[in-house]
Design a protein around this motif. Structure first.
Motif, PDB file in Angstrom:
ATOM      1  N   PHE A 154     -15.460  -5.060  -2.969  1.00 43.28           N
ATOM      2  CA  PHE A 154     -14.863  -3.681  -3.377  1.00 43.28           C
ATOM      3  C   PHE A 154     -13.784  -3.376  -2.540  1.00 43.28           C
ATOM      4  CE2 PHE A 154     -14.335   1.005  -3.504  1.00 43.28           C
ATOM      5  CZ  PHE A 154     -14.255   1.310  -4.637  1.00 43.28           C
ATOM      6  N   GLY A 155     -12.531  -3.022  -2.884  1.00 45.38           N
ATOM      7  CA  GLY A 155     -11.176  -2.741  -2.387  1.00 45.38           C
ATOM      8  C   GLY A 155     -10.162  -3.251  -2.832  1.00 45.38           C
TER       9      GLY A 155
ATOM     10  N   VAL B  26      -8.597  -5.191   2.014  1.00 41.52           N
ATOM     11  CA  VAL B  26      -8.475  -3.876   2.437  1.00 41.52           C
ATOM     12  C   VAL B  26      -9.703  -2.858   1.966  1.00 41.52           C
ATOM     13  CG1 VAL B  26      -7.054  -1.991   2.843  1.00 41.52           C
ATOM     14  CG2 VAL B  26      -6.062  -3.884   3.268  1.00 41.52           C
ATOM     15  N   PHE B  27     -10.539  -2.457   2.453  1.00 35.16           N
ATOM     16  CA  PHE B  27     -11.895  -2.115   1.815  1.00 35.16           C
ATOM     17  C   PHE B  27     -12.064  -0.576   2.389  1.00 35.16           C
ATOM     18  CE2 PHE B  27     -13.102  -4.332   5.651  1.00 35.16           C
ATOM     19  CZ  PHE B  27     -14.188  -3.466   6.142  1.00 35.16           C
TER      20      PHE B  27
ATOM     21  N   LEU C 152      -6.897   8.398  -2.893  1.00 36.44           N
ATOM     22  CA  LEU C 152      -6.527   7.256  -2.555  1.00 36.44           C
ATOM     23  C   LEU C 152      -7.614   6.168  -2.600  1.00 36.44           C
ATOM     24  CD1 LEU C 152      -4.297   7.979   0.655  1.00 36.44           C
ATOM     25  CD2 LEU C 152      -3.529   7.571  -1.583  1.00 36.44           C
ATOM     26  N   ARG C 153      -8.984   6.277  -2.341  1.00 31.74           N
ATOM     27  CA  ARG C 153      -9.898   5.307  -2.603  1.00 31.74           C
ATOM     28  C   ARG C 153      -9.817   5.023  -4.113  1.00 31.74           C
ATOM     29  NH1 ARG C 153     -14.401   8.011   1.238  1.00 31.74           N
ATOM     30  NH2 ARG C 153     -13.780   7.162   3.016  1.00 31.74           N
ATOM     31  N   ASN C 154      -9.891   5.931  -5.053  1.00 28.49           N
ATOM     32  CA  ASN C 154      -9.822   5.681  -6.595  1.00 28.49           C
ATOM     33  C   ASN C 154      -8.715   4.943  -6.926  1.00 28.49           C
ATOM     34  OD1 ASN C 154     -12.314   7.203  -6.793  1.00 28.49           O
ATOM     35  ND2 ASN C 154     -11.594   9.005  -7.008  1.00 28.49           N
ATOM     36  N   ALA C 155      -7.405   5.121  -6.248  1.00 28.23           N
ATOM     37  CA  ALA C 155      -6.302   4.780  -6.964  1.00 28.23           C
ATOM     38  C   ALA C 155      -5.922   3.223  -6.315  1.00 28.23           C
ATOM     39  CB  ALA C 155      -5.310   5.588  -6.152  1.00 28.23           C
ATOM     40  N   LEU C 156      -6.702   2.790  -4.995  1.00 30.53           N
ATOM     41  CA  LEU C 156      -6.160   1.495  -4.441  1.00 30.53           C
ATOM     42  C   LEU C 156      -7.441   0.636  -4.513  1.00 30.53           C
ATOM     43  CD1 LEU C 156      -4.823   2.959  -0.936  1.00 30.53           C
ATOM     44  CD2 LEU C 156      -3.594   2.223  -2.804  1.00 30.53           C
TER      45      LEU C 156
ATOM     46  N   LEU D  56       0.953  -1.258   0.079  1.00 30.91           N
ATOM     47  CA  LEU D  56       0.083   0.250  -0.181  1.00 30.91           C
ATOM     48  C   LEU D  56       0.829   1.369   0.125  1.00 30.91           C
ATOM     49  CD1 LEU D  56      -2.789  -1.287   2.513  1.00 30.91           C
ATOM     50  CD2 LEU D  56      -3.150  -0.647  -0.037  1.00 30.91           C
ATOM     51  N   ARG D  57       1.983   1.306   0.506  1.00 26.74           N
ATOM     52  CA  ARG D  57       2.977   2.521   0.732  1.00 26.74           C
ATOM     53  C   ARG D  57       3.233   2.786  -0.708  1.00 26.74           C
ATOM     54  NH1 ARG D  57       7.022   0.504   5.404  1.00 26.74           N
ATOM     55  NH2 ARG D  57       5.673   0.587   7.252  1.00 26.74           N
ATOM     56  N   SER D  58       3.750   1.730  -1.531  1.00 28.15           N
ATOM     57  CA  SER D  58       4.176   1.873  -2.827  1.00 28.15           C
ATOM     58  C   SER D  58       3.260   2.146  -3.626  1.00 28.15           C
ATOM     59  CB  SER D  58       4.791   0.364  -3.259  1.00 28.15           C
ATOM     60  OG  SER D  58       5.147   0.468  -4.831  1.00 28.15           O
ATOM     61  N   ARG D  59       1.973   1.877  -3.415  1.00 35.06           N
ATOM     62  CA  ARG D  59       0.759   2.206  -4.537  1.00 35.06           C
ATOM     63  C   ARG D  59       0.471   3.805  -4.265  1.00 35.06           C
ATOM     64  NH1 ARG D  59      -1.176  -0.393  -8.906  1.00 35.06           N
ATOM     65  NH2 ARG D  59      -0.589  -2.756  -8.523  1.00 35.06           N
ATOM     66  N   ILE D  60       0.578   4.105  -2.806  1.00 36.29           N
ATOM     67  CA  ILE D  60       0.241   5.677  -2.314  1.00 36.29           C
ATOM     68  C   ILE D  60       1.230   6.478  -2.612  1.00 36.29           C
ATOM     69  CG2 ILE D  60      -0.168   7.010  -0.138  1.00 36.29           C
ATOM     70  CD1 ILE D  60      -1.619   4.409   1.027  1.00 36.29           C
ATOM     71  N   ARG D  61       2.667   6.227  -2.798  1.00 38.21           N
ATOM     72  CA  ARG D  61       3.577   6.946  -3.190  1.00 38.21           C
ATOM     73  C   ARG D  61       3.602   7.376  -4.662  1.00 38.21           C
ATOM     74  NH1 ARG D  61       7.744   4.127   0.979  1.00 38.21           N
ATOM     75  NH2 ARG D  61       7.720   5.709   2.609  1.00 38.21           N
ATOM     76  N   GLU D  62       3.134   6.284  -5.303  1.00 39.23           N
ATOM     77  CA  GLU D  62       2.923   6.330  -6.803  1.00 39.23           C
ATOM     78  C   GLU D  62       1.815   7.354  -7.244  1.00 39.23           C
ATOM     79  OE1 GLU D  62       2.267   2.772  -8.771  1.00 39.23           O
ATOM     80  OE2 GLU D  62       4.440   1.996  -8.089  1.00 39.23           O
TER      81      GLU D  62
END
Length: 214
Positions: A139-140, A150-151, A116-120, A92-98
């Protein structure tokens, strides 16, 4: 873990101790457990991200998760296969940083949760994980390694690392708060004036109607 609180072990059985990441920010081997809850439960983490215009921010988040399992031993065994907290937080850290790197500071700071919701998160179907072996729509963000979903995500803090930016942000917040307070006060005064004038207008109209009748 589903079932009774007490379990009788067989002659060649033993408890498996699972080492999990813990603390904020997460550190390896911070917690040892022999029992897991299916959830929902929460994971908190804190780390830094960089925006597209190179503003560094410290972000504190809380993720809501649960395990999705059926009665098969294979599905239950996945929960104890590895440090699911450390793995999920690292991913999740990696995705959030991107994600943060695609937005300017102002845009990311103004609506981090929606971004973040739209991205994750996305909708997906889990074959055979529903009641009676049916497909389950969720959904999550699903981690198939642990059957973990993780939702929900919530941002509890998002602050610039640079003190100058933080001070400017604080000043802007104070200005916006003052503007909002003035607007609220003006609206209240206008409403009070309308309430005061309204009876006078009604009386004037009644007098006019009376004169016309005479």
């Amino acid at each position: 873990f589903p079932g009774s609180k007490y379990v009788v072990l067989g002659p060649y059985e033993s408890f498996k101790v699972l080492s999990l990441s813990a603390g904020i920010p997460k550190q390896d081997n911070g917690l040892q457990v022999v029992r897991l809850s299916l959830g929902p439960d929460f994971i908190a983490d804190k780390f830094s991200v960089s925006s597209r215009d190179h503003a560094m921010l410290n972000i504190s988040l809380t993720f809501k998760y649960k395990f999705i399992v059926n009665d098969s031993q294979e599905a239950l065994a996945k929960m104890f296969s590895h440090d699911f907290i450390g793995y999920a937080c690292q991913s999740l850290r990696s995705r959030i940083r991107e994600c943060a790197a695609r937005f300017n500071f102002e845009a990311f700071h103004s609506a981090p949760v929606d971004i973040l919701r739209n991205a994750l998160f996305k909708e997906r179907v889990l074959p055979g994980m529903g009641p009676d072996g049916s497909d389950l729509k969720v959904f999550g963000r699903f981690f198939s390694e642990f059957n973990m979903l993780v939702f929900q995500v919530d941002v509890s803090e998002l602050t610039p690392v640079d003190r100058e930016i933080a001070n400017l942000l604080g000043e802007n917040l104070k200005k916006n708060t003052a503007i909002l307070c003035r607007k609220t006060q003006d609206a209240a005064e206008t409403e009070a004036e309308i309430e005061r004038i309204s009876p006078e207008c009604e009386i004037a109209q009644m007098r006019k109607d009376l004169i016309e009748v005479e």
